[in-house]
Write an enzyme that holds these catalytic residues in place. Structure first.
Site, PDB file in Angstrom:
ATOM      1  N   HIS A 216     -18.956  82.452  -8.753  1.00  0.00           N
ATOM      2  CA  HIS A 216     -18.660  82.676 -10.167  1.00  0.00           C
ATOM      3  C   HIS A 216     -17.292  82.110 -10.559  1.00  0.00           C
ATOM      4  O   HIS A 216     -16.498  82.799 -11.201  1.00  0.00           O
ATOM      5  CB  HIS A 216     -18.686  84.175 -10.475  1.00  0.00           C
ATOM      6  CG  HIS A 216     -19.978  84.845 -10.179  1.00  0.00           C
ATOM      7  ND1 HIS A 216     -20.084  86.212  -9.992  1.00  0.00           N
ATOM      8  CD2 HIS A 216     -21.244  84.359 -10.038  1.00  0.00           C
ATOM      9  CE1 HIS A 216     -21.339  86.522  -9.739  1.00  0.00           C
ATOM     10  NE2 HIS A 216     -22.063  85.415  -9.766  1.00  0.00           N
ATOM     11  N   PRO A 217     -16.967  80.862 -10.219  1.00  0.00           N
ATOM     12  CA  PRO A 217     -15.672  80.311 -10.657  1.00  0.00           C
ATOM     13  C   PRO A 217     -15.627  80.234 -12.177  1.00  0.00           C
ATOM     14  O   PRO A 217     -16.618  79.900 -12.832  1.00  0.00           O
ATOM     15  CB  PRO A 217     -15.636  78.927 -10.002  1.00  0.00           C
ATOM     16  CG  PRO A 217     -17.069  78.565  -9.815  1.00  0.00           C
ATOM     17  CD  PRO A 217     -17.771  79.861  -9.503  1.00  0.00           C
TER      18      PRO A 217
END
Length: 559
Positions: A477-478
């Site tokens: 989930h950058p």
């Protein structure tokens, strides 16, 4: 002669597909959509249970890796990003999680004006096609199909939820509705047994429109800019895009706007190689500084997680289905009927809980899986088992993304600084202790065997910290690398326009000011839906008058 379009969208991912659909609803508007990847017609992309394959496949995903992470024993973590129509929505775990209402109140408080939950909720609903109908928080008839997979046919899913309730937590029927907090069924973006990526939900319905041109295998090299006079001062203007197919370089003009939707790695990288970003970073990479914008690539955030694994006393787990023959049968049933174990991501129950009393919203997320297996889809050990993926979802540690050169295929330097802050380390200690407490409840007694990992000997703070440093992995989930706001580190304003550059926007998860409490695909789609109305210059949807759940979540103390 230079080809021209009203809008150029870079990246046919979770946000880009939404924008391509919404902007071409007006037949008088022309749109060019550029994507470096190819078509999404592989069975490994469309079959939900095959999710572990595309993430590790060069054809479908950019295979990024972090720099050695100093607080994770200098390990380098895998950071795949979608490289195909649908982007990361075509390779992700298909979990649908909007986040908590407080996330969007925090966005607004941080400078993202009018991005509070009441403003965002109507756009979640605009996208929504919720299997169980409409209410104040959910809608049906939108592009994005959301359901509950195989509806928890395996008894372990319900046992996990019951154990949470026995431990004193809330039960929540719909964590994307009135109350996120609690244990309940997990939701996924699957329709009729098929992964419902933004390519399926948004792009394919728009492909027949004459005003949309899609170019795949197009490597965007840079944003083309020139000087225009804005008011009384000179200001740079995005004129178009330079992209490459094979050995041929093309330059295309955007008559209205260039929109970057290349994701939380790709968008800051493209800004930086185009000369927009921190001056020192650009100079070190040999790039001419066009606009010194210090926040580009900074504020990087992600979720990390580890998983508890237990042996199972009963032979009812997916570990009995991981041999080649059973995989063939699962695949054949899915291919012929789009049903069975091939039609789910297997994460069908979950929890959102608070790490401690006194905080206003949940900050720990759990996914339950009725198998003990590795990320590559292979069994973790012989025999039957199950696992709980768990992570602290509101990190205070911050990282950065920086280009190393002006070449678009040179991978940037990525450093998250995971667990840099003591508060994050304490959050993971609580993940271990609270999850272990849940798993010891009577509802799990007939299933729970020995704890394989972390292992019963891992008890003290030092032991937990050591396990977490070595065991956590990215939840993929950058986000937040082109954050929205008005302070000196903001990259885009609340209208998604890049500060200091005319006719240039960023619309994807990179513009989140803060990471949300949950998986990121749903918020990314919401951001694109809302930005599309801004770009079209039409009136925004009326803010929701529904109770947003802040007061009751504050009062619903855990146990």
């Amino acid at each position: 002669m230079t080809e021209s379009f009203d809008y150029i969208i870079v990246g046919a991912g979770s946000a880009g597909c939404v924008l391509a659909n919404r902007l071409t609803e007006n037949p008088d508007v022309s749109v060019l959509l550029l994507e470096f990847g190819g078509q999404d017609n592989s069975i490994f992309l469309q079959m939900p249970t095959a999710l572990s394959i595309p993430m590790s496949t060069e054809k479908f995903a950019w295979q990024f890796h972090t720099e050695p992470e100093p607080y994770l024993n200098n390990r380098s973590l895998h950071c795949p990003r979608g490289k195909v129509l649908g982007g990361s929505s075509s390779i992700n775990g298909m979990v649908y999680a909007r986040g908590h209402a407080m996330d969007y109140e925090q966005w607004q408080d941080s400078g993202a004006t009018d991005w509070g939950y009441a403003n965002c909720l109507p756009y979640f609903k605009k996208a929504d096609d919720w299997k169980w109908g409409s209410d104040d928080y959910r809608a049906e008839g939108g592009p994005l199909a959301v359901n509950q997979g195989n509806e928890m046919k395996n008894p372990l899913y319900r046992a996990f939820i019951d154990a949470g309730v026995q431990a004193g937590y809330l039960f929540t029927e719909d964590y994307n509705g009135h109350r996120q907090e609690g244990f309940g069924p997990m939701q996924m973006t699957v329709k009729n047994g098929v992964r419902w990526s933004t390519a399926n939900a948004y792009l394919k319905p728009a492909m027949q429109r004459q005003n949309l041109k899609i170019v795949t295998h197009a490597l965007t090299r840079r944003i083309v800019m020139d000087n225009k006079t804005a008011s009384h001062r000179a200001k740079k203007t995005a004129w178009g895009i330079e992209y490459q197919i094979g050995e041929r370089i093309h330059t295309v003009e955007a008559k209205k706007e260039v929109i970057l939707s290349a994701g939380s790695v790709g968008s800051p990288q493209l800004l930086q190689i185009s000369g927009i970003g921190p001056g020192a970073v650009l100079k070190a990479a040999g790039v001419e500084v066009i606009h010194d914008l210090p926040g580009v690539g900074e504020n990087l955030q992600d979720h990390i997680e580890f998983y508890f694994q237990f042996r199972c006393k009963q032979n009812i787990t997916l570990n009995g289905k991981l041999d080649l023959w059973n995989k063939f049968l699962i695949g054949a049933r899915w291919y012929l009927f789009k049903s069975g174990l091939g039609a789910t991501n297997h994460f069908e129950s979950c929890a959102f809980i608070r790490s401690k009393s006194g905080i206003k919203a949940p900050d720990i997320q759990c996914h339950f899986l009725p198998a003990a297996m590795r990320y590559d889809g292979n069994a973790a050990f012989d025999g039957h088992g199950f696992q709980v993926h768990v992570g602290h979802n509101k990190p205070e540690s911050r990282g950065r993304i920086r280009i190393k050169s002006a070449q678009p295929l040179d991978k940037p330097s990525i450093l998250f600084n995971y667990l840099q802050q003591e508060s994050d380390r304490e959050g993971f200690r609580q993940c271990v202790r609270l999850t272990r407490e849940v798993m010891q409840q009577p509802a799990m007694d007939e299933y729970r065997g020995a704890e394989i990992q972390p292992g019963e000997a891992v008890v003290s703070d030092d032991e937990i910290d050591a396990y977490v440093r070595q065991g956590v992995e990215s939840a993929y989930h950058p986000s937040c690398t082109c954050k929205m706001g008005t302070d000196e580190m903001a990259v885009v304003d609340p209208e998604t326009r890049v500060h200091g550059i005319d006719r240039l926007r960023v619309v994807d998860s990179s513009i989140f000011p803060l990471i949300t409490n949950g998986n990121l695909n749903a918020p990314t789609i919401m951001v694109a839906e809302r930005a599309a109305d801004m770009i079209k210059g039409k009136g925004m949807l009326v803010p929701s008058s529904a109770a947003i759940g802040l007061a009751d979540n504050w009062q619903d103390s855990q146990r």
